[in-house]
Design a protein around this motif. Sequence first.
Motif, PDB file in Angstrom:
ATOM      1  N   MET A 166       1.050  -1.231   0.132  1.00  0.00           N
ATOM      2  CA  MET A 166       0.109   0.038   0.055  1.00  0.00           C
ATOM      3  C   MET A 166       1.093   1.166  -0.035  1.00  0.00           C
ATOM      4  O   MET A 166       1.838   1.153   0.590  1.00  0.00           O
ATOM      5  N   PRO A 167       0.536   2.373  -0.690  1.00  0.00           N
ATOM      6  CA  PRO A 167       1.585   3.463  -0.614  1.00  0.00           C
ATOM      7  C   PRO A 167       1.239   4.041   0.652  1.00  0.00           C
ATOM      8  O   PRO A 167       0.202   3.821   1.461  1.00  0.00           O
ATOM      9  N   GLY A 168       2.225   4.642   1.189  1.00  0.00           N
ATOM     10  CA  GLY A 168       2.449   5.391   2.491  1.00  0.00           C
ATOM     11  C   GLY A 168       3.876   6.081   2.647  1.00  0.00           C
ATOM     12  O   GLY A 168       4.266   6.608   1.598  1.00  0.00           O
ATOM     13  N   ALA A 169       3.934   6.502   3.935  1.00  0.00           N
ATOM     14  CA  ALA A 169       5.063   7.494   4.148  1.00  0.00           C
ATOM     15  C   ALA A 169       6.211   7.248   3.409  1.00  0.00           C
ATOM     16  O   ALA A 169       6.864   7.961   3.023  1.00  0.00           O
ATOM     17  N   ASP A 170       6.636   5.715   3.554  1.00  0.00           N
ATOM     18  CA  ASP A 170       7.949   5.546   2.947  1.00  0.00           C
ATOM     19  C   ASP A 170       7.940   4.809   1.646  1.00  0.00           C
ATOM     20  O   ASP A 170       8.723   4.448   0.931  1.00  0.00           O
ATOM     21  N   ALA A 171       6.776   4.836   1.142  1.00  0.00           N
ATOM     22  CA  ALA A 171       6.409   4.075  -0.105  1.00  0.00           C
ATOM     23  C   ALA A 171       6.660   4.826  -1.315  1.00  0.00           C
ATOM     24  O   ALA A 171       6.808   6.174  -1.488  1.00  0.00           O
ATOM     25  N   PRO A 172       7.109   4.135  -2.543  1.00  0.00           N
ATOM     26  CA  PRO A 172       7.084   4.914  -3.676  1.00  0.00           C
ATOM     27  C   PRO A 172       5.780   5.034  -4.282  1.00  0.00           C
ATOM     28  O   PRO A 172       4.867   4.612  -3.606  1.00  0.00           O
ATOM     29  N   ALA A 173       5.714   5.843  -5.552  1.00  0.00           N
ATOM     30  CA  ALA A 173       4.620   5.956  -6.043  1.00  0.00           C
ATOM     31  C   ALA A 173       3.887   4.631  -6.296  1.00  0.00           C
ATOM     32  O   ALA A 173       4.499   3.560  -6.262  1.00  0.00           O
ATOM     33  N   PRO A 174       2.544   4.699  -6.422  1.00  0.00           N
ATOM     34  CA  PRO A 174       1.761   3.175  -6.408  1.00  0.00           C
ATOM     35  C   PRO A 174       2.090   2.369  -7.583  1.00  0.00           C
ATOM     36  O   PRO A 174       2.434   3.155  -8.574  1.00  0.00           O
ATOM     37  N   VAL A 175       2.168   1.174  -7.508  1.00  0.00           N
ATOM     38  CA  VAL A 175       2.768   0.396  -8.639  1.00  0.00           C
ATOM     39  C   VAL A 175       1.383  -0.163  -9.212  1.00  0.00           C
ATOM     40  O   VAL A 175       0.156  -0.181  -8.747  1.00  0.00           O
ATOM     41  N   ALA A 176       1.649  -0.540 -10.711  1.00  0.00           N
ATOM     42  CA  ALA A 176       0.401  -0.748 -11.356  1.00  0.00           C
ATOM     43  C   ALA A 176       0.011  -2.322 -11.112  1.00  0.00           C
ATOM     44  O   ALA A 176      -1.109  -2.571 -11.377  1.00  0.00           O
ATOM     45  N   GLY A 177       0.915  -3.112 -10.486  1.00  0.00           N
ATOM     46  CA  GLY A 177       0.383  -4.453 -10.239  1.00  0.00           C
ATOM     47  C   GLY A 177       1.864  -5.182 -10.550  1.00  0.00           C
ATOM     48  O   GLY A 177       2.673  -4.654 -10.887  1.00  0.00           O
ATOM     49  N   PRO A 178       1.647  -6.621 -10.246  1.00  0.00           N
ATOM     50  CA  PRO A 178       2.632  -7.449 -10.242  1.00  0.00           C
ATOM     51  C   PRO A 178       3.373  -7.529 -11.793  1.00  0.00           C
ATOM     52  O   PRO A 178       2.626  -7.519 -12.649  1.00  0.00           O
ATOM     53  N   LEU A 179       4.659  -7.957 -11.956  1.00  0.00           N
ATOM     54  CA  LEU A 179       5.131  -8.114 -13.175  1.00  0.00           C
ATOM     55  C   LEU A 179       4.561  -9.345 -13.728  1.00  0.00           C
ATOM     56  O   LEU A 179       4.300 -10.339 -13.219  1.00  0.00           O
ATOM     57  N   SER A 180       4.503  -9.534 -15.192  1.00  0.00           N
ATOM     58  CA  SER A 180       3.929 -10.606 -15.711  1.00  0.00           C
ATOM     59  C   SER A 180       5.165 -11.707 -15.991  1.00  0.00           C
ATOM     60  O   SER A 180       6.290 -11.225 -16.173  1.00  0.00           O
ATOM     61  N   PRO A 181       4.786 -12.899 -16.181  1.00  0.00           N
ATOM     62  CA  PRO A 181       5.717 -13.964 -16.628  1.00  0.00           C
ATOM     63  C   PRO A 181       6.842 -13.400 -17.634  1.00  0.00           C
ATOM     64  O   PRO A 181       7.843 -13.538 -17.834  1.00  0.00           O
ATOM     65  N   ASP A 182       6.012 -12.630 -18.805  1.00  0.00           N
ATOM     66  CA  ASP A 182       6.796 -12.177 -19.951  1.00  0.00           C
ATOM     67  C   ASP A 182       7.864 -11.311 -19.391  1.00  0.00           C
ATOM     68  O   ASP A 182       9.266 -11.353 -19.746  1.00  0.00           O
ATOM     69  N   GLU A 183       7.585 -10.431 -18.575  1.00  0.00           N
ATOM     70  CA  GLU A 183       8.616  -9.147 -17.962  1.00  0.00           C
ATOM     71  C   GLU A 183       9.449  -9.755 -17.195  1.00  0.00           C
ATOM     72  O   GLU A 183      10.667  -9.399 -17.222  1.00  0.00           O
ATOM     73  N   LEU A 184       9.144 -10.931 -16.264  1.00  0.00           N
ATOM     74  CA  LEU A 184      10.072 -11.396 -15.439  1.00  0.00           C
ATOM     75  C   LEU A 184      10.991 -12.389 -16.451  1.00  0.00           C
ATOM     76  O   LEU A 184      12.360 -12.685 -16.024  1.00  0.00           O
ATOM     77  N   ASN A 185      10.682 -13.146 -17.394  1.00  0.00           N
ATOM     78  CA  ASN A 185      11.498 -13.683 -18.117  1.00  0.00           C
ATOM     79  C   ASN A 185      12.596 -12.987 -19.033  1.00  0.00           C
ATOM     80  O   ASN A 185      13.569 -12.973 -19.146  1.00  0.00           O
ATOM     81  N   ALA A 186      11.962 -11.722 -19.281  1.00  0.00           N
ATOM     82  CA  ALA A 186      13.059 -10.762 -19.936  1.00  0.00           C
ATOM     83  C   ALA A 186      14.083 -10.157 -18.773  1.00  0.00           C
ATOM     84  O   ALA A 186      15.332 -10.192 -19.148  1.00  0.00           O
ATOM     85  N   LEU A 187      13.906 -10.113 -17.513  1.00  0.00           N
ATOM     86  CA  LEU A 187      14.696  -9.670 -16.426  1.00  0.00           C
ATOM     87  C   LEU A 187      16.019 -10.721 -16.440  1.00  0.00           C
ATOM     88  O   LEU A 187      16.801 -10.628 -16.218  1.00  0.00           O
ATOM     89  N   VAL A 188      15.378 -12.191 -16.457  1.00  0.00           N
ATOM     90  CA  VAL A 188      16.142 -13.150 -16.435  1.00  0.00           C
ATOM     91  C   VAL A 188      17.264 -13.261 -17.486  1.00  0.00           C
ATOM     92  O   VAL A 188      18.550 -13.197 -17.229  1.00  0.00           O
ATOM     93  N   ARG A 189      16.881 -12.959 -18.730  1.00  0.00           N
ATOM     94  CA  ARG A 189      17.799 -13.029 -19.899  1.00  0.00           C
ATOM     95  C   ARG A 189      18.717 -11.728 -19.707  1.00  0.00           C
ATOM     96  O   ARG A 189      19.680 -12.183 -19.945  1.00  0.00           O
ATOM     97  N   ARG A 190      18.181 -10.748 -19.336  1.00  0.00           N
ATOM     98  CA  ARG A 190      19.077  -9.637 -19.147  1.00  0.00           C
ATOM     99  C   ARG A 190      20.036  -9.725 -18.015  1.00  0.00           C
ATOM    100  O   ARG A 190      21.351  -9.324 -18.120  1.00  0.00           O
ATOM    101  N   GLN A 191      19.731 -10.313 -16.754  1.00  0.00           N
ATOM    102  CA  GLN A 191      20.522 -10.132 -15.630  1.00  0.00           C
ATOM    103  C   GLN A 191      21.131 -11.625 -15.136  1.00  0.00           C
ATOM    104  O   GLN A 191      22.049 -11.562 -14.418  1.00  0.00           O
ATOM    105  N   PHE A 192      20.526 -12.587 -15.647  1.00  0.00           N
ATOM    106  CA  PHE A 192      20.787 -13.860 -15.045  1.00  0.00           C
ATOM    107  C   PHE A 192      21.070 -14.820 -16.429  1.00  0.00           C
ATOM    108  O   PHE A 192      20.619 -15.724 -16.338  1.00  0.00           O
ATOM    109  N   PRO A 193      22.188 -14.529 -16.939  1.00  0.00           N
ATOM    110  CA  PRO A 193      22.546 -15.480 -18.214  1.00  0.00           C
ATOM    111  C   PRO A 193      22.878 -16.874 -17.830  1.00  0.00           C
ATOM    112  O   PRO A 193      22.706 -17.747 -18.569  1.00  0.00           O
ATOM    113  N   ASP A 194      23.206 -17.046 -16.429  1.00  0.00           N
ATOM    114  CA  ASP A 194      23.729 -18.430 -16.005  1.00  0.00           C
ATOM    115  C   ASP A 194      22.389 -19.358 -15.979  1.00  0.00           C
ATOM    116  O   ASP A 194      22.266 -20.407 -15.699  1.00  0.00           O
ATOM    117  N   TYR A 195      21.182 -18.589 -15.913  1.00  0.00           N
ATOM    118  CA  TYR A 195      20.032 -19.247 -15.662  1.00  0.00           C
ATOM    119  C   TYR A 195      18.988 -19.134 -17.069  1.00  0.00           C
ATOM    120  O   TYR A 195      17.627 -18.879 -16.917  1.00  0.00           O
TER     121      TYR A 195
END
Lengths: 160, 160, 160, 160
Positions: free
Chosen positions: B8-37
């Motif tokens: 929930m947004p609050g004192a220490d919180a960033p701007a409200p987020v749109a929702g959880p990342l999708s599998p596609d977004e997560l898989n793109a993250l793996v390709r960029r940051q975790f080539p071992d995986y």
Amino acid sequence: MRDAGSPMPGADAPAPVAGPLSPDELNALVRRQFPDYAACRVTDASGTHLLMEADGARLRTRPGGTISGPEQAGLVDLAAFLLINARLGRPTPMALTTSLQISYLNRPRPGLLRTHARMAKFGRRLCVVLAELRDEAGDLAASATVTYSVPPAAAGPGTG
Amino acid sequence: MRDAGSPMPGADAPAPVAGPLSPDELNALVRRQFPDYAACRVTDASGTHLLMEADGARLRTRPGGTISGPEQAGLVDLAAFLLINARLGRPTPMALTTSLQISYLNRPRPGLLRTHARMAKFGRRLCVVLAELRDEAGDLAASATVTYSVPPAAAGPGTG
Amino acid sequence: MRDAGSPMPGADAPAPVAGPLSPDELNALVRRQFPDYAACRVTDASGTHLLMEADGARLRTRPGGTISGPEQAGLVDLAAFLLINARLGRPTPMALTTSLQISYLNRPRPGLLRTHARMAKFGRRLCVVLAELRDEAGDLAASATVTYSVPPAAAGPGTG
Amino acid sequence: MRDAGSPMPGADAPAPVAGPLSPDELNALVRRQFPDYAACRVTDASGTHLLMEADGARLRTRPGGTISGPEQAGLVDLAAFLLINARLGRPTPMALTTSLQISYLNRPRPGLLRTHARMAKFGRRLCVVLAELRDEAGDLAASATVTYSVPPAAAGPGTG
């Protein structure tokens, strides 16, 4: 599945067992052997799952009425022991904790605590039980992994 | 429940987020940051659960084709990281593993490995993820508890 | 002390062993069985302690050159395996990790990593090894507890 | 070393502290806050190490006089709490256990139990304490890793 199969008679195995101990039999075991845990009562048990309730008012607390961390560890350790005894089909005092890992997630509210234990591995020598502790509102208070060693003759042939 | 609430947004919180990342977004993250995986692919993700498959033939194995223990630890660590990123709603490289406990239950058969991760605690500073690893036959290979620290600004107000 | 005694011949024991494997013998074992860990070299070993160095540049890293968490878990797992083999006095591939707990304390600087393993329990069925991982500056990067099961015939009579 | 440095005043830090609490101050804290642990007495404490003795006859035992596993977990949890309080230089009840891992190595003989705790990480948010429990004969009964979260204002700047 391999990790939830019934013990089968075999070379190292005792005589076939009649089936898991009942909640009544497990509660009698607690009364005889664990007087420190008189606050606990098994409400459901099979060879793979066990539910246990504890009256928080009779456990060691911290200021505010929350159950102390080590007391929560004691509950999951006891529930794991009882689940293994249930599965073995008879009281097995030589089942010994070899390690316990517990993560404290949210301080439980005062009142009833429920421990849910399930058998992740039932091997010839080692058993691994996963447990969750929830307060009366259903919030997750702790999550734990408990490993027991069982005497070879007790378990019958297994996977490890 | 407290342990599965949305940030929930609050004192220490960033701007409200749109929702959880999708599998596609997560898989793109793996390709960029975790080539071992590169052998890993997220097939389902929400703010509280994540499923990931890995092609065992592309992981470090031991004689007989079983996946090595540390490689199994790597899978649960990665799945936990991705679940936390999914929940935060954006890539958060400063989420760092603070501890990992894994119990090896049955040696996985060669082939596909499935990791199922669920959020046990999503706090302002600490997240606890429980994970199970199953082989293609559905047998439980390992069970793990992974703890991450998240930067305070990333998580928003939580339970701890 | 009970937890650091030499294996003694007995009812279930193999023929008496000549003594712990040497660093050279352990390094030959790594080259034969663990090609993924060619970066590792045992520099000291007894029946109760083992020191191992790893060239961080040849391990899986994260941005900035720090060694990945699962790779650190792999190092302590390997060091524990080698210490148990050293103590048993011969290569024992059937020694299997049953659980691993690792706490990540400080991100190691790029460069050499040193793993120090010591035997906390050497039982007939279970061995517990405590390990610490330090970077080249001597800072503690991680601390771990690794449990192995050993085949009953391998260990001889012990305490558990 | 980074993992054993003194807390230094800084942006988030409280006023400089006079130094670690003494064994007498820690024992007074136990008497006030932990009446369940009246059997325990700190005999030595610094900012990085703590020794605590417990009279086994006054702890929860199992048949034969050995100390129960959860009671051993309670001792290492208490010793970790006291070491963190010692380091912080004042009683800090908001230091909370986030996880505890304990390996039971040998059943302790009845009598005195000694807990030795050392600080593996003293961070701004998380502290990791390693502890060993020995019986009167000096045999290792248990080994444990305890993680505490500390309120940000309490710890001052640290490494994590």
